[in-house]
Design a protein around this motif. Structure first.
Motif, mmCIF file in Angstrom:
data_model
loop_
_atom_site.group_PDB
_atom_site.id
_atom_site.type_symbol
_atom_site.label_atom_id
_atom_site.label_comp_id
_atom_site.label_asym_id
_atom_site.label_seq_id
_atom_site.Cartn_x
_atom_site.Cartn_y
_atom_site.Cartn_z
ATOM 1 N N MET A 16 0.839 -1.190 0.000
ATOM 2 C CA MET A 16 0.000 0.000 0.000
ATOM 3 C C MET A 16 0.877 1.242 0.000
ATOM 4 O O MET A 16 1.785 1.370 0.823
ATOM 5 N N ASP A 17 0.610 2.177 -0.939
ATOM 6 C CA ASP A 17 1.375 3.414 -1.006
ATOM 7 C C ASP A 17 0.663 4.473 -0.184
ATOM 8 O O ASP A 17 -0.368 5.008 -0.576
ATOM 9 N N LEU A 18 1.236 4.780 1.017
ATOM 10 C CA LEU A 18 0.617 5.746 1.915
ATOM 11 C C LEU A 18 1.031 7.173 1.599
ATOM 12 O O LEU A 18 0.609 8.111 2.258
ATOM 13 N N THR A 19 1.889 7.356 0.595
ATOM 14 C CA THR A 19 2.350 8.702 0.261
ATOM 15 C C THR A 19 1.607 9.265 -0.945
ATOM 16 O O THR A 19 1.930 10.355 -1.415
ATOM 17 N N SER A 20 0.629 8.541 -1.478
ATOM 18 C CA SER A 20 -0.152 9.031 -2.609
ATOM 19 C C SER A 20 -1.603 9.179 -2.176
ATOM 20 O O SER A 20 -1.973 8.867 -1.051
ATOM 21 N N GLY A 21 -2.441 9.647 -3.106
ATOM 22 C CA GLY A 21 -3.843 9.840 -2.797
ATOM 23 C C GLY A 21 -4.205 11.310 -2.852
ATOM 24 O O GLY A 21 -3.363 12.178 -3.039
ATOM 25 N N LYS A 22 -5.481 11.588 -2.660
ATOM 26 C CA LYS A 22 -5.977 12.948 -2.745
ATOM 27 C C LYS A 22 -5.693 13.733 -1.464
ATOM 28 O O LYS A 22 -5.585 13.163 -0.386
ATOM 29 N N ILE A 23 -5.606 15.055 -1.619
ATOM 30 C CA ILE A 23 -5.347 15.965 -0.511
ATOM 31 C C ILE A 23 -6.491 16.958 -0.444
ATOM 32 O O ILE A 23 -6.865 17.559 -1.454
ATOM 33 N N CYS A 24 -7.060 17.134 0.743
ATOM 34 C CA CYS A 24 -8.147 18.085 0.930
ATOM 35 C C CYS A 24 -7.608 19.509 0.782
ATOM 36 O O CYS A 24 -6.662 19.892 1.475
ATOM 37 N N SER A 25 -8.223 20.279 -0.086
ATOM 38 C CA SER A 25 -7.752 21.642 -0.330
ATOM 39 C C SER A 25 -8.115 22.600 0.800
ATOM 40 O O SER A 25 -7.571 23.701 0.872
ATOM 41 N N THR A 26 -9.017 22.184 1.693
ATOM 42 C CA THR A 26 -9.425 23.059 2.791
ATOM 43 C C THR A 26 -8.543 22.905 4.014
ATOM 44 O O THR A 26 -8.133 23.892 4.620
ATOM 45 N N CYS A 27 -8.212 21.658 4.387
ATOM 46 C CA CYS A 27 -7.401 21.451 5.596
ATOM 47 C C CYS A 27 -6.012 20.898 5.296
ATOM 48 O O CYS A 27 -5.142 20.900 6.164
ATOM 49 N N GLY A 28 -5.791 20.367 4.088
ATOM 50 C CA GLY A 28 -4.478 19.840 3.728
ATOM 51 C C GLY A 28 -4.239 18.406 4.118
ATOM 52 O O GLY A 28 -3.128 17.902 3.981
ATOM 53 N N THR A 29 -5.274 17.691 4.586
ATOM 54 C CA THR A 29 -5.110 16.292 4.989
ATOM 55 C C THR A 29 -5.026 15.393 3.756
ATOM 56 O O THR A 29 -5.824 15.508 2.833
ATOM 57 N N GLN A 30 -4.048 14.468 3.782
ATOM 58 C CA GLN A 30 -3.885 13.526 2.680
ATOM 59 C C GLN A 30 -4.586 12.207 3.013
ATOM 60 O O GLN A 30 -4.453 11.670 4.110
ATOM 61 N N TYR A 31 -5.333 11.695 2.041
ATOM 62 C CA TYR A 31 -6.070 10.442 2.195
ATOM 63 C C TYR A 31 -5.459 9.367 1.309
ATOM 64 O O TYR A 31 -5.095 9.644 0.160
ATOM 65 N N PRO A 32 -5.384 8.125 1.791
ATOM 66 C CA PRO A 32 -5.056 7.027 0.882
ATOM 67 C C PRO A 32 -6.172 6.874 -0.140
ATOM 68 O O PRO A 32 -7.350 7.017 0.189
ATOM 69 N N GLN A 33 -5.816 6.615 -1.366
ATOM 70 C CA GLN A 33 -6.797 6.600 -2.450
ATOM 71 C C GLN A 33 -7.938 5.630 -2.186
ATOM 72 O O GLN A 33 -9.107 5.919 -2.432
ATOM 73 N N GLN A 34 -7.619 4.473 -1.616
ATOM 74 C CA GLN A 34 -8.641 3.450 -1.438
ATOM 75 C C GLN A 34 -9.622 3.804 -0.326
ATOM 76 O O GLN A 34 -10.681 3.192 -0.214
ATOM 77 N N GLU A 35 -9.307 4.786 0.525
ATOM 78 C CA GLU A 35 -10.199 5.159 1.612
ATOM 79 C C GLU A 35 -10.929 6.469 1.344
ATOM 80 O O GLU A 35 -11.652 6.968 2.194
ATOM 81 N N LEU A 36 -10.751 7.019 0.157
ATOM 82 C CA LEU A 36 -11.311 8.328 -0.146
ATOM 83 C C LEU A 36 -12.826 8.250 -0.310
ATOM 84 O O LEU A 36 -13.346 7.409 -1.021
ATOM 85 N N SER A 37 -13.520 9.134 0.385
ATOM 86 C CA SER A 37 -14.971 9.253 0.239
ATOM 87 C C SER A 37 -15.277 10.631 -0.338
ATOM 88 O O SER A 37 -14.379 11.373 -0.719
ATOM 89 N N GLY A 38 -16.530 10.993 -0.386
ATOM 90 C CA GLY A 38 -16.903 12.252 -1.010
ATOM 91 C C GLY A 38 -16.498 13.480 -0.228
ATOM 92 O O GLY A 38 -16.308 14.556 -0.797
ATOM 93 N N THR A 39 -16.390 13.363 1.087
ATOM 94 C CA THR A 39 -16.127 14.520 1.934
ATOM 95 C C THR A 39 -14.996 14.212 2.896
ATOM 96 O O THR A 39 -14.909 13.110 3.428
ATOM 97 N N CYS A 40 -14.144 15.169 3.124
ATOM 98 C CA CYS A 40 -13.076 15.035 4.107
ATOM 99 C C CYS A 40 -13.687 14.947 5.504
ATOM 100 O O CYS A 40 -14.409 15.855 5.930
ATOM 101 N N VAL A 41 -13.403 13.872 6.226
ATOM 102 C CA VAL A 41 -14.000 13.690 7.552
ATOM 103 C C VAL A 41 -13.436 14.693 8.551
ATOM 104 O O VAL A 41 -14.095 15.018 9.545
#
Length: 265
Positions: A1-26
């Motif tokens: 699992m690559d924990l250094t990739s995935g989407k980043i929330c533009s509001t708070c800057g939190t990075q999510y693993p791609q496989q755990e990404l949902s519609g809204t930053c928790v």
């Protein structure tokens, strides 16, 4: 699992693993933060590298301020603490560019990344992989950690001694495990790195403690009193809050006492 990739929330800057990404930053959906009125916006590492760079400012002989330029997310900064036993990155920012990596390596690398609370986890895993170091977050903040790694060390208790004269102190309040980094030798009277466990006012004359700063949600007065009680255990004259402009030099302990009086606790 690559924990250094995935989407980043533009509001708070939190990075999510791609496989755990949902519609809204928790993190942003929590009452302590917010989802913008226009809806959730995501970015990624490549877009950040194309648009931003890490700017540095020296705060003292062994203290460097790092933040993204232009401003991104909530404008958080990381603070590099240089110490003979190993360097600590206090809080994290959502970008590690090559110039920054080379510069930190030349200063001795990182022994640990220490986080005040989950809003500043950012892309902590990328930093930890780059510098082969551990990540220190208080165990009480565990429910809000969205991108876990074997490098994660969930420390417990009220205080964690690191090395040299560095230690972490849990104050609570903003998050259950909101913590500060205490470094007595970084200034004449001692230095406390606050994150936003306590916030320095823009005029530099007040410290505040809130459940949510952007949503203006207060903490119970007994919780505020407990925060100041724990902070009062430390000898210090300098504090640095989450933003580059929010620091107090020389009389921070007196300002904390005045702030407590204003709260009436």
């Amino acid at each position: 699992m690559d924990l250094t990739s995935g989407k980043i929330c533009s509001t708070c800057g939190t990075q999510y693993p791609q496989q755990e990404l949902s519609g809204t930053c928790v993190i942003c959906a929590d009452d302590r933060q917010y989802v913008p009125a226009g809806g959730q916006v995501w970015t990624d590492r490549s877009q950040l590298h194309d648009t931003f760079h890490v700017s540095w400012q020296e705060l003292g002989p062994r203290l460097s301020d790092l933040r993204l330029s232009p401003r991104f997310a909530i404008g958080q900064r990381a603070i590099l603490v240089r110490s003979p036993g190993g360097n600590v990155l206090w809080d994290c920012i959502p970008l590690l560019d090559e110039q920054t990596r080379i510069r930190i390596e030349a200063l001795g690398g990182l022994r640990a990344i220490a986080l005040s609370h989950p809003h500043f986890c950012s892309n902590m895993n990328e930093w930890a992989e780059a510098f082969n170091c551990e990540i220190l977050i208080h165990a009480s903040n565990s429910p809000w950690i969205v991108n876990r790694t074997p490098r994660l060390n969930l420390w417990q208790g009220d205080m964690l001694y690191l090395w040299d004269d560095l230690s972490l102190l849990k104050l609570g309040g903003h998050f259950p495990g909101s913590s500060v980094l205490y470094a007595p030798s970084l200034s004449a009277g001692g230095t406390v790195l606050l994150g936003d466990t306590l916030m320095v006012s823009p005029n530099g004359r007040h410290l505040s403690a809130m459940y949510s700063y952007p949503n203006r949600m207060p903490l119970p007065l007994q919780t505020v009193a407990a925060i100041f009680d724990r902070l009062d255990m430390l000898a210090y004259d300098t504090v640095h809050s989450y933003d580059r402009a929010l620091s107090i030099y020389g009389n921070a302990r007196q300002i904390a006492a005045t702030s407590r009086e204003r709260y009436g606790v």
